[in-house]
Design a protein around this motif. Structure first.
Motif, short mmCIF file in Angstrom:
data_model
loop_
_atom_site.label_atom_id
_atom_site.label_comp_id
_atom_site.label_asym_id
_atom_site.label_seq_id
_atom_site.Cartn_x
_atom_site.Cartn_y
_atom_site.Cartn_z
N GLN A 1 0.85 -1.19 0.00
CA GLN A 1 0.00 0.00 0.00
C GLN A 1 0.89 1.25 0.00
O GLN A 1 1.61 1.46 0.97
N PHE A 2 0.97 2.13 -0.91
CA PHE A 2 0.29 2.20 -2.17
C PHE A 2 1.34 2.48 -3.22
O PHE A 2 1.34 3.53 -3.87
N ALA A 3 2.27 1.52 -3.34
CA ALA A 3 3.38 1.73 -4.28
C ALA A 3 3.90 0.40 -4.79
O ALA A 3 3.75 -0.64 -4.15
N PHE A 4 4.51 0.47 -5.97
CA PHE A 4 5.23 -0.68 -6.52
C PHE A 4 6.73 -0.42 -6.36
O PHE A 4 7.18 0.72 -6.38
N SER A 5 7.46 -1.51 -6.22
CA SER A 5 8.91 -1.36 -6.17
C SER A 5 9.55 -2.48 -7.01
O SER A 5 9.30 -3.65 -6.73
N PRO A 6 10.28 -2.18 -8.04
CA PRO A 6 10.56 -0.82 -8.55
C PRO A 6 9.31 -0.22 -9.17
O PRO A 6 8.44 -0.95 -9.65
N SER A 7 9.26 1.10 -9.18
CA SER A 7 8.06 1.77 -9.69
C SER A 7 8.21 2.20 -11.14
O SER A 7 7.24 2.61 -11.77
N GLU A 8 9.43 2.11 -11.64
CA GLU A 8 9.64 2.47 -13.05
C GLU A 8 10.42 1.34 -13.73
O GLU A 8 11.47 0.92 -13.22
N LEU A 9 9.89 0.86 -14.84
CA LEU A 9 10.54 -0.21 -15.59
C LEU A 9 10.91 0.30 -16.97
O LEU A 9 10.11 0.95 -17.63
N PHE A 10 12.13 -0.01 -17.40
CA PHE A 10 12.59 0.39 -18.72
C PHE A 10 12.97 -0.86 -19.50
O PHE A 10 13.82 -1.64 -19.04
N VAL A 11 12.35 -1.07 -20.65
CA VAL A 11 12.67 -2.24 -21.47
C VAL A 11 12.78 -1.79 -22.93
O VAL A 11 12.42 -0.66 -23.27
N ASN A 12 13.26 -2.69 -23.77
CA ASN A 12 13.35 -2.38 -25.20
C ASN A 12 12.16 -2.97 -25.94
O ASN A 12 11.61 -4.01 -25.53
N PRO A 13 11.77 -2.35 -27.05
CA PRO A 13 10.65 -2.91 -27.82
C PRO A 13 10.98 -4.34 -28.25
O PRO A 13 12.09 -4.63 -28.70
N GLY A 14 10.02 -5.22 -28.11
CA GLY A 14 10.20 -6.61 -28.50
C GLY A 14 10.68 -7.50 -27.37
O GLY A 14 10.67 -8.73 -27.51
N ASP A 15 11.09 -6.91 -26.28
CA ASP A 15 11.54 -7.73 -25.14
C ASP A 15 10.40 -8.61 -24.64
O ASP A 15 9.24 -8.19 -24.63
N ILE A 16 10.77 -9.81 -24.22
CA ILE A 16 9.76 -10.68 -23.57
C ILE A 16 9.85 -10.41 -22.08
O ILE A 16 10.88 -10.67 -21.44
N LEU A 17 8.79 -9.85 -21.58
CA LEU A 17 8.81 -9.33 -20.22
C LEU A 17 8.07 -10.27 -19.28
O LEU A 17 6.93 -10.66 -19.56
N THR A 18 8.70 -10.64 -18.20
CA THR A 18 8.01 -11.43 -17.18
C THR A 18 7.99 -10.64 -15.88
O THR A 18 9.06 -10.29 -15.34
N LEU A 19 6.78 -10.33 -15.44
CA LEU A 19 6.63 -9.59 -14.18
C LEU A 19 6.22 -10.57 -13.10
O LEU A 19 5.21 -11.27 -13.25
N GLU A 20 7.00 -10.63 -12.04
CA GLU A 20 6.62 -11.45 -10.87
C GLU A 20 6.08 -10.51 -9.82
O GLU A 20 6.84 -9.76 -9.19
N LEU A 21 4.78 -10.51 -9.66
CA LEU A 21 4.14 -9.60 -8.72
C LEU A 21 4.06 -10.25 -7.34
O LEU A 21 3.50 -11.34 -7.20
N VAL A 22 4.64 -9.59 -6.36
CA VAL A 22 4.62 -10.10 -4.98
C VAL A 22 3.98 -9.05 -4.10
O VAL A 22 4.44 -7.90 -4.05
N SER A 23 2.92 -9.45 -3.42
CA SER A 23 2.29 -8.49 -2.51
C SER A 23 2.84 -8.68 -1.11
O SER A 23 2.95 -9.79 -0.61
N THR A 24 3.15 -7.57 -0.46
CA THR A 24 3.73 -7.68 0.89
C THR A 24 2.71 -7.35 1.99
O THR A 24 3.03 -7.46 3.16
N ASP A 25 1.50 -6.93 1.61
CA ASP A 25 0.50 -6.67 2.67
C ASP A 25 -0.87 -7.25 2.29
O ASP A 25 -1.20 -8.35 2.68
N VAL A 26 -1.65 -6.53 1.50
CA VAL A 26 -2.99 -7.01 1.13
C VAL A 26 -2.98 -7.47 -0.33
O VAL A 26 -1.93 -7.44 -0.97
N VAL A 27 -4.14 -7.89 -0.82
CA VAL A 27 -4.20 -8.32 -2.23
C VAL A 27 -3.98 -7.10 -3.13
O VAL A 27 -4.61 -6.05 -2.94
#
Lengths: 462, 137
Positions: free
Chosen positions: B26-52
């Protein structure tokens, strides 16, 4: 173009009933928002008070009402109503002439009525002290809400308390002071609506100045048997800007010479006559700075700023508040003044500061439009759900309670924001050229200032 | 028109697979800014540390949600260049509507073009000012 030449519109404006009907709907909605805030679900996105006030109303206000109708919202705002009704002792026309909206009072009527009202009134009916007859209190009230806005925008019971406080403040001031003292001098929203109403393509003005000069008793200001004296404490005969005209239409009802008109005009016509008032100049900086800070704090990716803004009373919040106020009262006006120092003119620096800050009005308005587009389009889908279940109690009145959240028009958001900001920049630059021409100085530094501010806002939003 | 359509430098790096572990609280992502290149295959692993919490990516219209302590994964090809907000889409508390991060795919050309538009507009006004007759107050 005089809109009041349209007989249907003129009749609708002169009659009190259409306005009263809208007032009643608004007042019911406002009171329901207070109740929903206080007893409804604490989940903001499911509570009528948050969804309808800060998403629906705000969208209508900043994207439609202010840019196109100026103080159009003030014309139907329910906040002053209970106080005004108590102050007047009537809901419709003046006492003793309940159906008076159908006929015109004479000049002599107005004086008699004004004297009678002053002696008969149950309330104090005082003039607002001269030191408060400006918009500094409105600047302060807006800043107070702005500093707590992260809590206010997201917490239903805080929204309910603030809405109720505004209603009670308006009633209280109506009991002590004459006319709409709350609207004119304290309302946190009214200050910026007034500032930006100067850009709107609509105005209320007199038709012939000589008629007003010859009019002996000024019923538009003092009232008559046909209606009340200007609730906004403005003499319509002297109106040259929209800033303090609440479009209540009372003067249209009271003028015995049919000398008041509502006109359609070019956008920002009032900005050709720059203000020389510091309270209005700082209002422009407050609004410009607040839009930029909100864009960074609320819509930006920086969780640290959100934490600081939300956790009121903590050290982080105090640092946030200091930075907020420093940007608004130090950085933005300071850089503007540095730019002005590069210009030479006959007027003093203070006069140049006040009059040339007029150039920031279109820019500030379009900053708010760009900021609000993002906020509103992302969260608009909550409106239908809250309509069906306004208190978050599991109702489903219109079968829309289970509509899932979905951002709207995300593909056009960035182009729309760019368009708003670039239009604002061009509009402000043109205003700067006119204001600078008036002041006899170069507009160069002001235009560069606007360009830098726009670039920062683009970076924050895109 | 030049600003709108002029080709801007394109990143020449070849697409690659990128993994990000994204912590949500609550109420932020870490890291909060992601930089990738066009065409990259991106895998986001979302982990919550408090609520859903959830993550919804504007422009890509993709989402996933994570219960506290559990990792949810979202894999996609970052084939749309530009800057996109990502936000929590599961009501998670008061500041939920403002729980926002930013994904930049390649260069944020729209921003640079917008600033270019602004500069051009200002230059146009400075070079070709419209002179109005002085208005008497």
């Amino acid at each position: 173009m005089e809109l009041t030449r349209l007989s249907l519109l003129e009749s609708a404006l002169k009659s009190r009933y259409p306005q009263l009907a809208v007032f009643i709907v608004m007042l019911v909605g406002y009171i329901f928002a207070i109740i929903a805030g206080l007893i409804g679900t604490p989940v903001g996105s499911s509570n009528f008070s948050i969804v309808f006030v800060w998403i629906a109303w705000w969208a209508i206000l900043i994207l439609i009402a202010v840019p196109f109708f100026g103080r159009g919202w003030c014309a139907v705002c329910p906040i002053p109503l209970p106080g005004e009704w108590l102050q007047r002792g009537a809901v419709l026309g003046p006492h003793g002439n309940r159906w008076s909206s159908r006929r015109r009072g004479t000049d002599a009527d107005s004086v008699l009525l004004d004297r009678r009202r002053r002696t008969e009134t149950k309330w104090l009916n005082l003039r607002v002290p001269k030191m408060f007859r400006n918009i500094w209190l409105q600047n302060i009230s807006f800043l107070l809400l702005a500093l707590f806005s992260s809590v206010l925008l997201t917490t239903p019971n805080i929204t309910g308390i603030v809405l109720a406080a505004m209603l009670f403040a308006a009633v209280g001031l109506s009991m002590v002071f004459e006319r709409r003292a709350f609207c004119r001098y304290l309302c946190p929203v009214g200050g910026f609506i007034g500032l930006y109403s100067q850009t709107a393509p609509i105005e209320l003005r007199i038709k012939d100045k000589q008629v007003c000069v010859k009019c002996k008793d000024k019923p538009c200001y003092h009232g008559s048997s046909a209606g009340y004296g200007c609730p906004w404490d403005v003499f319509p005969g002297g109106l040259t800007r929209n800033t303090y005209c609440g479009l209540c239409m009372e003067c249209i009802r009271t003028c015995p010479h049919d000398n008041i008109a509502v006109n359609l005009r070019p956008f920002s016509a009032d900005l050709a006559k720059p203000s020389a008032r510091m309270d209005e100049a700082f209002k422009a900086f407050i609004m410009l700075g607040s839009a930029m800070i909100y864009a960074g704090v609320l819509l930006g990716p920086w969780g640290m700023f959100k934490d600081a803004a939300y956790n009121v009373g903590t050290t982080a919040w105090f640092i946030y508040a200091i930075i907020f106020l420093t940007i608004i009262f130090g950085v933005l006006p300071g850089l503007f003044t540095l730019g002005l120092l590069q210009t030479k003119g006959a007027a003093s620096l203070k006069q140049r500061f006040a009059s040339l800050s007029t150039a920031l009005i279109p820019l500030g308005l379009m900053f708010w439009v760009a900021f609000s587009l993002s906020f509103v389009l992302t969260n608009a889908s909550y409106i239908l759900a809250a309509l069906s279940d306004p208190l978050g109690l599991g109702w489903n009145l219109f079968d829309t309670a289970n509509i899932a959240w979905q951002p709207m028009l995300t593909s056009v958001l960035a182009p729309a924001q760019t368009l708003a900001l670039v239009v604002g920049l061009i509009w402000s630059a043109r205003t700067a050229q006119k204001s600078a021409n008036e002041a006899g100085v170069s507009p160069f530094t002001i235009i560069i200032y606007c360009l830098i501010a726009t670039s920062v806002m683009l970076w924050l939003l895109l | 028109m030049v600003v709108a359509f002029a080709p801007l430098p394109v990143s020449s790096s070849s697409p690659q697979a990128r993994n990000f572990r994204l912590e949500a609280r609550q109420f932020a992502f870490s890291p909060s800014e992601l930089f990738v290149n066009p065409g990259d295959i991106l895998t986001l692993e979302l982990v919550s540390t408090d609520v859903v919490h959830g993550i919804y990516i504007d422009g890509y219209d993709l989402s996933v949600e994570a219960d506290p302590g559990r990792t949810a994964t979202l894999t996609f090809i970052a084939d749309k260049p530009g800057s996109f907000r990502f936000r929590c889409h599961v009501t998670c508390g008061a500041m939920h509507p403002f729980m926002i991060g930013k994904l930049t795919v390649g260069t944020n050309n729209w921003l640079y073009r917008s600033i270019g538009f602004s500069v051009l507009a200002v230059l146009g006004l400075l070079l070709f000012p419209r002179t109005d007759p002085k208005i008497k107050l």
